[in-house]
Design a protein around this motif. Structure first.
Motif, short mmCIF file in Angstrom:
data_model
loop_
_atom_site.label_atom_id
_atom_site.label_comp_id
_atom_site.label_asym_id
_atom_site.label_seq_id
_atom_site.Cartn_x
_atom_site.Cartn_y
_atom_site.Cartn_z
N ALA A 177 0.83 -1.20 0.00
CA ALA A 177 0.00 0.00 0.00
C ALA A 177 0.87 1.26 0.00
N GLY A 178 1.93 1.24 0.79
CA GLY A 178 2.82 2.39 0.85
C GLY A 178 3.52 2.63 -0.47
N PHE A 179 3.89 1.56 -1.17
CA PHE A 179 4.57 1.69 -2.46
C PHE A 179 3.65 2.34 -3.49
N VAL A 180 2.39 1.94 -3.49
CA VAL A 180 1.43 2.54 -4.43
C VAL A 180 1.30 4.05 -4.16
N LEU A 181 1.16 4.41 -2.88
CA LEU A 181 1.00 5.83 -2.55
C LEU A 181 2.29 6.61 -2.80
N LEU A 182 3.43 5.98 -2.55
CA LEU A 182 4.71 6.65 -2.84
C LEU A 182 4.85 6.89 -4.34
N SER A 183 4.40 5.94 -5.15
CA SER A 183 4.42 6.12 -6.61
C SER A 183 3.56 7.31 -7.00
N LEU A 184 2.37 7.41 -6.43
CA LEU A 184 1.49 8.54 -6.72
C LEU A 184 2.09 9.85 -6.23
N SER A 185 2.77 9.80 -5.09
CA SER A 185 3.41 11.00 -4.55
C SER A 185 4.49 11.51 -5.49
N PHE A 210 15.13 6.73 -4.63
CA PHE A 210 15.91 5.59 -4.14
C PHE A 210 15.05 4.70 -3.27
N SER A 211 14.25 5.31 -2.38
CA SER A 211 13.36 4.53 -1.52
C SER A 211 12.33 3.77 -2.36
N TRP A 212 11.78 4.45 -3.36
CA TRP A 212 10.79 3.82 -4.23
C TRP A 212 11.38 2.62 -4.96
N LEU A 213 12.61 2.76 -5.46
CA LEU A 213 13.28 1.66 -6.13
C LEU A 213 13.55 0.51 -5.16
N THR A 214 13.94 0.85 -3.94
CA THR A 214 14.23 -0.18 -2.94
C THR A 214 12.99 -1.01 -2.63
N PHE A 215 11.88 -0.32 -2.37
CA PHE A 215 10.65 -1.05 -2.06
C PHE A 215 10.14 -1.79 -3.29
N GLY A 216 10.33 -1.22 -4.48
CA GLY A 216 9.92 -1.90 -5.70
C GLY A 216 10.69 -3.20 -5.90
N VAL A 217 12.01 -3.16 -5.71
CA VAL A 217 12.83 -4.37 -5.83
C VAL A 217 12.41 -5.40 -4.78
N LEU A 218 12.12 -4.93 -3.56
CA LEU A 218 11.70 -5.85 -2.50
C LEU A 218 10.40 -6.56 -2.87
N ARG A 230 15.08 -12.11 7.11
CA ARG A 230 16.06 -11.05 7.27
C ARG A 230 16.26 -10.25 5.98
N THR A 231 16.12 -10.91 4.84
CA THR A 231 16.24 -10.19 3.57
C THR A 231 15.15 -9.12 3.46
N ALA A 232 13.93 -9.50 3.76
CA ALA A 232 12.82 -8.55 3.70
C ALA A 232 13.00 -7.43 4.70
N VAL A 233 13.46 -7.76 5.89
CA VAL A 233 13.67 -6.75 6.93
C VAL A 233 14.73 -5.74 6.50
N ARG A 234 15.85 -6.23 5.97
CA ARG A 234 16.94 -5.33 5.55
C ARG A 234 16.47 -4.36 4.47
N TRP A 235 15.81 -4.89 3.45
CA TRP A 235 15.35 -4.02 2.37
C TRP A 235 14.32 -3.02 2.87
N THR A 236 13.46 -3.45 3.78
CA THR A 236 12.46 -2.54 4.34
C THR A 236 13.12 -1.39 5.09
N LEU A 237 14.08 -1.71 5.93
CA LEU A 237 14.74 -0.68 6.73
C LEU A 237 15.59 0.24 5.87
N TRP A 238 16.24 -0.29 4.84
CA TRP A 238 16.99 0.57 3.91
C TRP A 238 16.05 1.54 3.20
N GLY A 239 14.96 1.01 2.70
CA GLY A 239 14.00 1.87 1.99
C GLY A 239 13.42 2.94 2.88
#
Length: 261
Positions: A177-185, A210-218, A230-239
């Motif tokens: 949901a956050g990725f969709v809204l970030l895309s619209l933002s 950069f955050s949008w790309l990070t969450f998109g890749v995740l 842990r992979t999901a957690v790391r990408w989430t926290l980086w984004g």
């Protein structure tokens, strides 16, 4: 402000109730107190942000607004999901942002004559940040749960959390949901921001992308390779770290260090 002080007190009481191993009645009381605290939070927010000159979107006022949105998302999720322990992070955060806004007398930064399109852009941006904030807090809980389970030292707190699969499902719901809204933002920002350089928004835009790309890749990795743990957690926290720097790092530098709007 008395309203904000009562909200802070109720948030802390609700946190204490959620920290314990409460029966169902205590859970109901904790969430009910949180709803009341959120109403008081909203009342205080209205007085703090709505000034005769316009809407105050200074550093601490924006933090109070975001924390209110995060609390609301937590309460809505708690209606049908086992996210009670998430409140142990969400509620103290809301109390701290209110307290900082009351303690620190900072210069008001008013945005005047905002077009309807810009108002929508700001609202969507705040909603995106709030959803991904919840995702980051959920990722921290997942980290705690995962570490304790791997060490085979699961105490009562970890045992009180839902299963890892349930925790991860909620995490990716928030990210999606956050990725969709970030895309619209980002899209609305490119359409409605007239002068990217004059408005000191270059760094904010770069970090947001950069955050949008990070969450998109995740999300792609989750769909394609089943990324989790842990992979999901790391990408989430980086984004989220990039988004935090974009939204609040820039405001901190401009308003509190450089004293510019």
């Amino acid at each position: 402000m008395l309203t904000a002080a009562f909200a802070i007190a109720l948030y802390l009481i609700a946190t204490a109730l959620l920290w314990r191993r409460p029966p169902r009645s205590n859970r109901f009381i904790a969430l009910a107190l949180t709803w009341v605290a959120l109403l008081l939070h909203g009342g205080a927010l209205t007085r703090l942000m709505l000034t005769p000159q316009g809407v105050d979107l200074s550093f601490f006022s924006t933090a109070v607004l975001v924390s209110a949105m995060v609390v609301l998302l937590f309460l809505l999720a708690a209606l049908d999901k086992p996210v009670d322990k998430l409140g142990l992070l969400v509620l103290p955060l809301a109390a701290v942002t209110l307290l900082l806004r009351l303690v620190f007398a900072v210069e008001v930064h008013v945005l005047k004559d905002l077009s309807f399109a810009m108002q929508i852009h700001i609202l969507v941006s705040i909603l995106a940040f709030s959803l991904l904030n919840v995702a980051a807090l959920q990722a921290l809980l997942l980290t705690c749960q995962d570490v304790q389970l791997h060490r085979k030292r699961a105490g009562w707190f970890v045992r009180s959390l839902p299963p890892l699969e349930t925790m991860e499902a909620f995490l990716f719901q928030m990210i999606g949901a956050g990725f969709v809204l970030l895309s619209l933002s980002l899209l609305s920002g490119w359409l409605f921001v007239e002068d990217l350089f004059a408005q000191h928004l270059v760094h904010k835009t770069v970090l947001s992308i950069f955050s949008w790309l990070t969450f998109g890749v995740l999300l792609w990795g989750r769909w394609r390779f089943g990324w989790r743990g842990r992979t999901a957690v790391r990408w989430t926290l980086w984004g989220f770290a990039a988004l935090l720097l974009a939204y609040f790092g820039s405001k901190l530098a401009l308003e509190l260090i450089l004293h510019r709007t």
